[in-house]
Design an enzyme around this catalytic site. Structure first.
Site, PDB file in Angstrom:
ATOM      1  N   ASP A 126      49.581  64.565  14.207  1.00 61.51           N
ATOM      2  CA  ASP A 126      50.642  65.517  13.944  1.00 61.51           C
ATOM      3  C   ASP A 126      50.156  66.889  14.429  1.00 61.51           C
ATOM      4  O   ASP A 126      48.969  67.089  14.680  1.00 61.51           O
ATOM      5  CB  ASP A 126      50.918  65.526  12.437  1.00 61.51           C
ATOM      6  CG  ASP A 126      51.865  66.620  12.009  1.00 61.51           C
ATOM      7  OD1 ASP A 126      52.918  66.764  12.645  1.00 61.51           O
ATOM      8  OD2 ASP A 126      51.550  67.337  11.046  1.00 61.51           O
ATOM      9  N   LYS A 134      57.821  59.090  15.555  1.00 65.99           N
ATOM     10  CA  LYS A 134      56.366  59.229  15.641  1.00 65.99           C
ATOM     11  C   LYS A 134      55.701  57.848  15.666  1.00 65.99           C
ATOM     12  O   LYS A 134      54.786  57.594  16.450  1.00 65.99           O
ATOM     13  CB  LYS A 134      55.836  60.048  14.471  1.00 65.99           C
ATOM     14  CG  LYS A 134      56.158  61.527  14.535  1.00 65.99           C
ATOM     15  CD  LYS A 134      55.475  62.278  13.393  1.00 65.99           C
ATOM     16  CE  LYS A 134      55.633  63.778  13.520  1.00 65.99           C
ATOM     17  NZ  LYS A 134      54.804  64.508  12.556  1.00 65.99           N
ATOM     18  N   GLU A 181      52.854  76.282  10.835  1.00 64.65           N
ATOM     19  CA  GLU A 181      54.085  75.544  11.091  1.00 64.65           C
ATOM     20  C   GLU A 181      54.825  76.308  12.183  1.00 64.65           C
ATOM     21  O   GLU A 181      55.244  77.454  11.992  1.00 64.65           O
ATOM     22  CB  GLU A 181      54.945  75.452   9.828  1.00 64.65           C
ATOM     23  CG  GLU A 181      54.350  74.611   8.714  1.00 64.65           C
ATOM     24  CD  GLU A 181      54.542  73.108   8.948  1.00 64.65           C
ATOM     25  OE1 GLU A 181      55.517  72.737   9.636  1.00 64.65           O
ATOM     26  OE2 GLU A 181      53.711  72.324   8.444  1.00 64.65           O
ATOM     27  N   ASP A 231      51.903  70.478  13.362  1.00 64.74           N
ATOM     28  CA  ASP A 231      52.029  71.545  12.372  1.00 64.74           C
ATOM     29  C   ASP A 231      51.210  71.230  11.124  1.00 64.74           C
ATOM     30  O   ASP A 231      51.366  70.159  10.522  1.00 64.74           O
ATOM     31  CB  ASP A 231      53.492  71.745  11.974  1.00 64.74           C
ATOM     32  CG  ASP A 231      54.344  72.223  13.143  1.00 64.74           C
ATOM     33  OD1 ASP A 231      53.779  72.777  14.095  1.00 64.74           O
ATOM     34  OD2 ASP A 231      55.571  72.035  13.099  1.00 64.74           O
TER      35      ASP A 231
END
EC number: 3.1.3.3
Length: 223
Positions: free
Chosen positions: A18, A151, A27, A20
């Site tokens: 990932d 994802k 973020e 952020d």
């Protein structure tokens, strides 16, 4: 070349992260929102989504809608203040040197993270895109939203592409929308994560350095 060497896989493993609050300390959408003076409202929605209290796609649309009319030029200003998580660039460097494929899959935005990803040696990036017309953000996302399912699908596609078995896949994230990809990986690492992700992770790291993930990659590579 020995028989053992010829049998060794060309790819040591697959690391999918990932972005952020994992690859980055920030973020991305909140950094953009600061320029629109709506950061507090965006942070509230982000926090609820990462806890799993809101559907990610709906929450992203709501956050992006608050950015309508913002000049595209602010994205360069956001790129200039990105802060990689301590240890993550060394982690990527070690992984690449050992034959790993490294990918970023993000609910954030290509327009902000692609430049840093390229400079860091990342092999693949999947993220959202802002819709931009006339040099301004429209308040909409261009194309399909990269949510938790997207994802996972990306992780599985990269695994097929490089013929990496699940046991040699490591996935890292911090929020509820990372659950599916952590569950699909042989080793799922929750980094300074929300409870919704910790409950499905194989490993929980408290930080501050993501280099703490390195021993888990070394273990996965010999499975």
């Amino acid at each position: 070349m020995t028989a053992a060497a010829s049998a060794r896989p060309a790819v040591a493993g697959l690391l999918v992260s990932d972005v952020d609050s994992t690859f980055l300390t920030q973020e991305v959408i909140e950094l953009v929102a600061e320029h629109a003076e709506v950061r507090d409202r965006v942070e509230e929605i982000t926090t609820a989504a990462m806890r799993g209290e809101l559907d990610f796609s709906q929450s992203l649309r709501a956050r992006v809608a608050l950015l309508e009319g913002l000049e595209e030029s602010v994205l360069a200003e956001v790129r200039a203040v990105l802060v990689p998580t301590p240890g993550v660039l060394e982690l990527v460097s070690r992984a690449k040197a050992d034959g790993w494929i490294v990918a970023l899959v993000s609910g954030g935005f290509h327009e902000v993270i692609d430049e840093l990803a390229a400079a860091s040696g990342i092999d693949h990036v999947l993220a959202n895109r802002f819709e931009i017309e006339g040099g301004r953000l429209t308040g909409r996302v261009s194309g399909p939203i990269i949510d938790g399912t997207a994802k996972r699908h990306a992780l599985q596609e990269y695994a097929r592409m490089y013929r990496v078995p699940a046991e040699r896949i490591v996935a890292m994230g911090d929020g509820a929308n990372d659950r599916e990809m952590l569950q699909a990986a042989g080793t799922g690492i929750a980094f300074r994560a929300k409870p919704a992700l910790r409950e499905v992770a194989d490993v929980s790291l408290e930080g501050p350095s993501l280099l703490d993930a390195w021993p888990h990659l070394q273990t996965a590579a010999v499975r």
